[in-house]
Design an enzyme around this catalytic site. Structure first.
Site, PDB file in Angstrom:
ATOM      1  CB  SER A  38      -0.935  -0.007   1.213  1.00 19.94           C
ATOM      2  OG  SER A  38      -1.940   0.973   1.066  1.00 19.94           O
ATOM      3  CG  ASP A  40       3.968   6.680   3.851  1.00 23.93           C
ATOM      4  OD1 ASP A  40       5.133   6.812   3.434  1.00 23.93           O
ATOM      5  OD2 ASP A  40       3.564   7.156   4.926  1.00 23.93           O
ATOM      6  CB  THR A 117       5.381  -1.847  -8.315  1.00 22.84           C
ATOM      7  OG1 THR A 117       5.154  -2.540  -7.081  1.00 22.84           O
ATOM      8  CG2 THR A 117       6.262  -2.711  -9.198  1.00 22.84           C
ATOM      9  CB  SER A 476     -29.715  11.629 -35.046  1.00 25.03           C
ATOM     10  OG  SER A 476     -31.101  11.552 -35.257  1.00 25.03           O
ATOM     11  CB  SER A 478     -26.342  13.987 -40.789  1.00 28.58           C
ATOM     12  OG  SER A 478     -26.413  12.580 -40.974  1.00 28.58           O
ATOM     13  CE  LYS A 480     -26.842   8.339 -40.019  1.00 31.79           C
ATOM     14  NZ  LYS A 480     -27.465   9.484 -39.354  1.00 31.79           N
ATOM     15  CB  SER A 481     -32.209   7.506 -43.744  1.00 24.86           C
ATOM     16  OG  SER A 481     -31.730   6.851 -42.578  1.00 24.86           O
ATOM     17  CB  SER A 548     -21.496   3.856 -37.199  1.00 25.31           C
ATOM     18  OG  SER A 548     -21.515   4.681 -38.329  1.00 25.31           O
TER      19      SER A 548
END
Length: 635
Positions: A38, A40, A117, A476, A478, A480-481, A548
């Site tokens: 741990s 210290d 470490t 959404s 934009s 696209k479809s 996406s």
């Protein structure tokens, strides 16, 4: 000057002594160990003390250390040994270890590489890095605090990473007046926990890194302790050098050495076993066989090479072998599979996204891999298996890993080099996790690709077209479809065979079970990508319209397709324009807090960095956009 001259004799004696020292030093065994525990608990102080007591500090270093100790004032007028190791300014200011600090020192009996470490939970990932190559772990416990959560976490990781020698160093005994009862209580508490996680044996030593008690020899302050001091134990503990050498031969190929037409050698570090000229070997995953012709090293040709040595091997036959493949004993090959159960230690601040593609690096090979939702997460304090949908920072869980192609491997328990892997984020290049393979899934061994007489080239020829995926991505609203629909209509007029996959439409069937969390969005795109791939195999031109939002998933789908068949179309519409259209009323709901994880509002959209086609819908109409796409598809 003659050979009888006293100066000549002195120089010769010095040279002889140096040669003798170097020869003896060269043949000393090496012990790699880590200190962990741990915050210290005194790890850096302990390593500084070991360096000081083993006479590995030069006079100028000692002078600087004394000056730094007075400047920092952490130990009054005495030397602060931790400053020898805590090199980062932030570490010195905070009095903690952040990075992994490696130090070399040697005694008359052995050479050592020690990794200091971090103890803070935030830097557990750094501790895993240090432990991955260690033979022994020194787990420190502050005698005033006893066994803590990080003690348990680090002990579990040490055991998980296959470290077989553990020293429980109960530190700061000077601050509890060297009380035997305190030491024995901590030892017994730790023993109970150690048994619960499978640690069969450990060596407990009461120490004071600051005062030097039981570091290099027995301390008069602990006459009741009859065990070894720390350094003598480190000098004599058996290092299992021969364990890997006793196994079957395995060598991941790191580099193909081709300096001329007359030489072709395969370079690498032997991970297991030993090899001699004439030995039959197999190349995995291809399975091609040959025999070793030569073993070439820096010193010349050799008759034998063993695990832990880096060599160049030449083969008697000209067979295909490249970086990432593994040379193995022909009669004892590795398993080859593309699905595994593994323990995952998650080391990134961003949580794991099941289904997302990461780079998986194992040995010298790098492949694309996806991680399934965890089977469970492990509570390191209680060993309880917790139901989790993902893993976050420092979490340890068990999950199924799927790679994009079959790879040779060993279980981590059998061989660290061939059973341990790391996961790398494809876009940030950050190492996000470490993993240990348990075994290959049985279904990975039982499922084989069935060859068919009619393939994708035949399907495409029948349709008189080249298969392709037009992947329209954007916010959404934009457009696209709308654009995708016009593209398909125009291609139909040209007698092209197409199929349109729309984001909303697939959620009515194929993906009706998925929501809009990040993990569900990833799985949504993965499934669509697999469907699109099947359709290109059928010779179709596939048009998709999906938000996406993540680059990783768009690249994952690109990787499923044949080179040149994936065309990313970025329908670039500013958020304010898309929100102004809001034909479905989704932005209004998202702004009102009624729709969570909505792209552009409370979920990010990662715009393409290098799309094949970019459509600026503020300047280009949908019809013009369709023409641009078709012109790129069919020149």
């Amino acid at each position: 000057m003659t050979t009888q001259d006293p100066i000549y004799k002195t120089d010769a004696l010095i040279a002889e002594n140096i040669e003798a020292y170097l020869e003896a030093h060269q043949h000393k065994t090496m012990l790699r160990f880590i200190t962990c525990g741990s915050v210290d608990d005194g790890k850096s102080t302990l390593i500084g003390r070991l360096l000081y007591d083993s006479k590995m500090i030069f006079e100028d270093q000692l002078a600087a250390l004394q000056a730094d100790s007075r400047k920092m004032g952490t130990q009054g007028q005495e030397i602060d040994f931790a400053l020898l190791v805590d090199g980062l300014a932030a570490e010195r200011e905070q009095g903690i270890t952040i990075d992994v600090a490696y130090r070399f020192f040697a005694t008359e009996k052995r050479k050592f590489i020690v990794a200091d470490t971090p103890g803070h939970e935030q830097y557990t990932r750094n501790m895993v890095t240090g432990a991955s190559t260690a033979d022994l772990a020194v787990i420190l416990i502050d005698a005033r605090k006893g066994v803590l959560t990080q003690t348990r976490r680090h002990s579990y990781l040490v055991h998980l990473l296959g470290i077989r020698h553990i020293v429980l160093a109960v530190n700061k005994m000077d601050l509890v007046d060297y009380d035997r009862a305190v030491f024995e209580r901590i030892r017994d508490d730790y023993a109970a926990f150690a048994r619960s996680i499978g640690i069969a044996d450990f060596t407990a030593i009461p120490i004071s890194g600051f005062k030097g008690d039981n570091i290099t020899g027995p301390s008069a302050n602990t006459p009741w302790f009859e065990g070894p001091a720390l350094l003598p134990y480190l000098e004599t503990v058996e290092v299992e050098d021969t364990r890997d050498q006793a196994g079957p031969f395995r060598m991941p190929v790191q580099w193909v050495n081709r300096p001329s037409l007359d030489f072709r050698g395969f370079c690498g570090l032997i991970a297991s076993g030993q090899v001699r000229p004439g030995d039959a070997v197999r190349v995995l995953p291809s399975g091609k066989t040959s025999k070793i012709a030569r073993i070439v090293s820096q010193e010349g040709d050799r008759d034998l090479a063993v695990a832990g040595e880096s060599v160049t091997l030449t083969l008697q036959d000209e067979i295909d072998c490249s970086r990432g493949q593994v040379l193995v004993a022909a009669q004892a090959p590795l398993e080859v599979a593309d699905q595994f159960e593994a323990t995952i230690v998650w080391m990134d601040e961003a949580e794991m996204v099941p289904g997302r593609a990461y780079w998986l690096k194992i040995g010298t090979q790098t492949v694309s891999a996806t991680i399934h939702a965890p089977k469970f997460e492990i509570n390191v304090n209680t060993q309880e298996h917790l139901a989790k949908k993902t893993l976050d920072l420092n979490a340890i869980g068990v999950a199924v890993v799927t790679t994009d192609r079959q790879i040779p491997f060993a279980s981590y328990a059998e061989n660290r080099d061939l059973g341990g892997f790391i996961l790398i984020d494809k876009h940030t290049n950050h190492t996000v996790a470490a993993g240990m393979i348990h075994f290959a899934l049985r279904r990975a061994q039982n499922i084989h690709w069935q060859a068919t007489d009619i393939g994708r080239d035949h399907h495409a020829a029948m349709k008189n077209q080249k298969p392709a995926v037009l992947w329209l991505t954007g916010l959404s609203g934009s457009g696209k479809s709308t654009i995708a629909n016009i593209v398909e209509r125009k291609l139909a007029r040209m007698n092209r065979h197409t199929f349109l996959l729309d984001g909303d439409n697939v959620r009515h069937g194929l993906n009706k079970d998925l929501g809009f969390t990040e993990a569900d969005r990833v799985e949504n795109i993965r499934r669509v990508g697999e469907v699109a791939k099947l359709m290109t195999d059928a010779g179709l031109i596939v048009i998709t319209a999906f938000i996406s939002p993540f680059r990783s998933e768009r690249e994952m789908v690109r990787g499923m397709m044949q080179p040149g068949e994936f065309l990313e179309v970025f329908v670039d519409t500013p958020l304010e324009v898309a929100e102004g259209r809001d034909v479905k009323g989704l932005y209004a709901k998202a702004r009102a807090g009624q729709l969570k994880n909505f792209t552009g509002i409370d979920s990010p959209y990662e715009a393409p960095e290098a799309p094949e086609i970019r459509i600026d819908t503020t300047e280009t109409s949908a019809d013009e956009a369709a023409d641009l796409i078709i012109a790129r598809l069919i020149p």
